[in-house]
Design a protein around this motif. Sequence first.
Motif, PDB file in Angstrom:
ATOM      1  N   GLU A   2      45.727  58.465 -37.568  1.00  0.00           N
ATOM      2  CA  GLU A   2      46.238  58.801 -38.816  1.00  0.00           C
ATOM      3  C   GLU A   2      45.287  59.821 -39.498  1.00  0.00           C
ATOM      4  OE1 GLU A   2      50.218  57.288 -39.597  1.00  0.00           O
ATOM      5  OE2 GLU A   2      50.453  56.633 -37.838  1.00  0.00           O
ATOM      6  N   PRO A  57      44.586  63.231 -41.616  1.00  0.00           N
ATOM      7  CA  PRO A  57      44.692  64.432 -40.964  1.00  0.00           C
ATOM      8  C   PRO A  57      42.943  65.239 -40.877  1.00  0.00           C
ATOM      9  CG  PRO A  57      45.428  63.483 -43.230  1.00  0.00           C
ATOM     10  CD  PRO A  57      44.797  62.005 -43.041  1.00  0.00           C
ATOM     11  N   THR A  69      51.114  70.017 -36.582  1.00  0.00           N
ATOM     12  CA  THR A  69      51.438  68.846 -37.140  1.00  0.00           C
ATOM     13  C   THR A  69      52.026  67.861 -35.769  1.00  0.00           C
ATOM     14  OG1 THR A  69      52.971  69.830 -39.151  1.00  0.00           O
ATOM     15  CG2 THR A  69      53.635  68.025 -38.265  1.00  0.00           C
ATOM     16  N   TYR A  72      54.163  64.586 -34.857  1.00  0.00           N
ATOM     17  CA  TYR A  72      55.534  63.825 -35.236  1.00  0.00           C
ATOM     18  C   TYR A  72      55.306  62.976 -35.141  1.00  0.00           C
ATOM     19  CZ  TYR A  72      58.076  67.918 -37.405  1.00  0.00           C
ATOM     20  OH  TYR A  72      57.981  68.848 -38.455  1.00  0.00           O
ATOM     21  N   LYS A  73      55.566  61.290 -35.696  1.00  0.00           N
ATOM     22  CA  LYS A  73      55.820  60.223 -35.047  1.00  0.00           C
ATOM     23  C   LYS A  73      57.371  59.545 -35.505  1.00  0.00           C
ATOM     24  CE  LYS A  73      53.786  58.435 -39.371  1.00  0.00           C
ATOM     25  NZ  LYS A  73      53.027  57.623 -39.968  1.00  0.00           N
ATOM     26  N   TYR A 133      53.705  59.565 -30.457  1.00  0.00           N
ATOM     27  CA  TYR A 133      53.211  60.683 -31.659  1.00  0.00           C
ATOM     28  C   TYR A 133      53.411  62.085 -30.428  1.00  0.00           C
ATOM     29  CZ  TYR A 133      50.299  57.464 -33.893  1.00  0.00           C
ATOM     30  OH  TYR A 133      50.058  56.440 -35.100  1.00  0.00           O
ATOM     31  N   ARG A 171      49.331  67.605 -40.049  1.00  0.00           N
ATOM     32  CA  ARG A 171      49.875  66.872 -41.100  1.00  0.00           C
ATOM     33  C   ARG A 171      50.480  65.328 -40.298  1.00  0.00           C
ATOM     34  NH1 ARG A 171      53.123  71.743 -44.679  1.00  0.00           N
ATOM     35  NH2 ARG A 171      53.085  71.813 -41.512  1.00  0.00           N
ATOM     36  N   PHE A 172      51.207  64.723 -40.293  1.00  0.00           N
ATOM     37  CA  PHE A 172      51.637  63.235 -40.013  1.00  0.00           C
ATOM     38  C   PHE A 172      52.191  62.859 -40.748  1.00  0.00           C
ATOM     39  CE2 PHE A 172      47.160  62.777 -38.441  1.00  0.00           C
ATOM     40  CZ  PHE A 172      46.749  61.993 -37.031  1.00  0.00           C
ATOM     41  N   LYS A 173      54.213  63.137 -40.003  1.00  0.00           N
ATOM     42  CA  LYS A 173      55.062  63.385 -39.927  1.00  0.00           C
ATOM     43  C   LYS A 173      55.746  62.423 -39.639  1.00  0.00           C
ATOM     44  CE  LYS A 173      56.118  67.544 -42.809  1.00  0.00           C
ATOM     45  NZ  LYS A 173      56.791  69.359 -42.819  1.00  0.00           N
ATOM     46  N   GLN A 174      57.058  61.770 -40.541  1.00  0.00           N
ATOM     47  CA  GLN A 174      57.896  61.090 -40.158  1.00  0.00           C
ATOM     48  C   GLN A 174      59.038  61.896 -39.209  1.00  0.00           C
ATOM     49  OE1 GLN A 174      57.176  57.193 -40.070  1.00  0.00           O
ATOM     50  NE2 GLN A 174      58.806  56.938 -37.916  1.00  0.00           N
ATOM     51  N   ALA A 175      59.711  61.200 -38.193  1.00  0.00           N
ATOM     52  CA  ALA A 175      60.562  62.025 -37.171  1.00  0.00           C
ATOM     53  C   ALA A 175      61.595  62.016 -38.159  1.00  0.00           C
ATOM     54  CB  ALA A 175      60.109  62.453 -35.470  1.00  0.00           C
ATOM     55  N   ASP A 176      62.628  62.885 -38.263  1.00  0.00           N
ATOM     56  CA  ASP A 176      64.468  62.084 -38.876  1.00  0.00           C
ATOM     57  C   ASP A 176      64.901  61.698 -37.207  1.00  0.00           C
ATOM     58  OD1 ASP A 176      65.106  64.537 -37.820  1.00  0.00           O
ATOM     59  OD2 ASP A 176      65.678  64.908 -40.201  1.00  0.00           O
TER      60      ASP A 176
END
Length: 264
Positions: A89, A91, A145, A147-148, A199, A222-227
């Motif tokens: 993780e 960037p 991007t 998404y986790k 991922y 970019r690493f982002k947490q998925a809602d």
Amino acid sequence: MSAYRKQHIVPETYLKHFSTKSDGIGIFVIDSDDKYRKGIQKKNSGDKIFWIPNYSDTDFFEDRKALEKMFGTDIENSYNDIISAIELEKPDIDFSIKEELIKWIFYTKLRSPIWENHLENFTDYDYFKKQAEDFASSTVSMRWTIYKSPERKYWWTSDNPGFCHNLKEMEATQKIEPKPIYNIVGVDSILYYPLSKKYYLNIHPYNNGEDLNLNATNTNVRFKQADLSLFRILNYSTLVTQKRLIISSEMEPLKEIEKIKNKT
């Protein structure tokens, strides 16, 4: 059984990352083409459900197994290293990793059973060259991007992993209609690809007003947490763009699909 007869439509090295313990053991599958087993099946990455005998054999090359050998040696060997880099993780993922991932996605899509005759993708040189150049150019020119998945929830994949959304069509129709075959058209498209159960890659245009020189060679991932909303949309899109297999690391999330299938 002759060498290279068992040719995977979903590569084993990829499936491993959707198994319960990331070892290829314990993968939950629904096969929409199986009239006799409509329910959830528990499989391992080497099981017959994931391969077709001599699937990529062709007389176009001197060696009928040339394509399968190329997939196994030049493409699939890199995937564990790709996932290992992503799991850090960080960037600033090296561009060489991104290049390997671009190649992986491109070849995975062209060999998918979504095509009536996938061999034409590799034996028509002009077509292959144009597709490769267009795909590489588009994916390098856009932002990346990853998404986790939400906590205690996991991404699905299929026998046709990845899809596209066309932004102009979505704006005009106000509907989310994922395309099962990639058709990246510059800034009008968004590509999604499930990398592992944790991922999910999103390649998408830069925002208006951003530096026009930005691209995958000089921009961090970019690493982002998925809602939960995005989580449901992406798993649903994977479901509707499958050829015949929907694949999960858990049984429970597939039970609603199983209920629907058993009513048909």
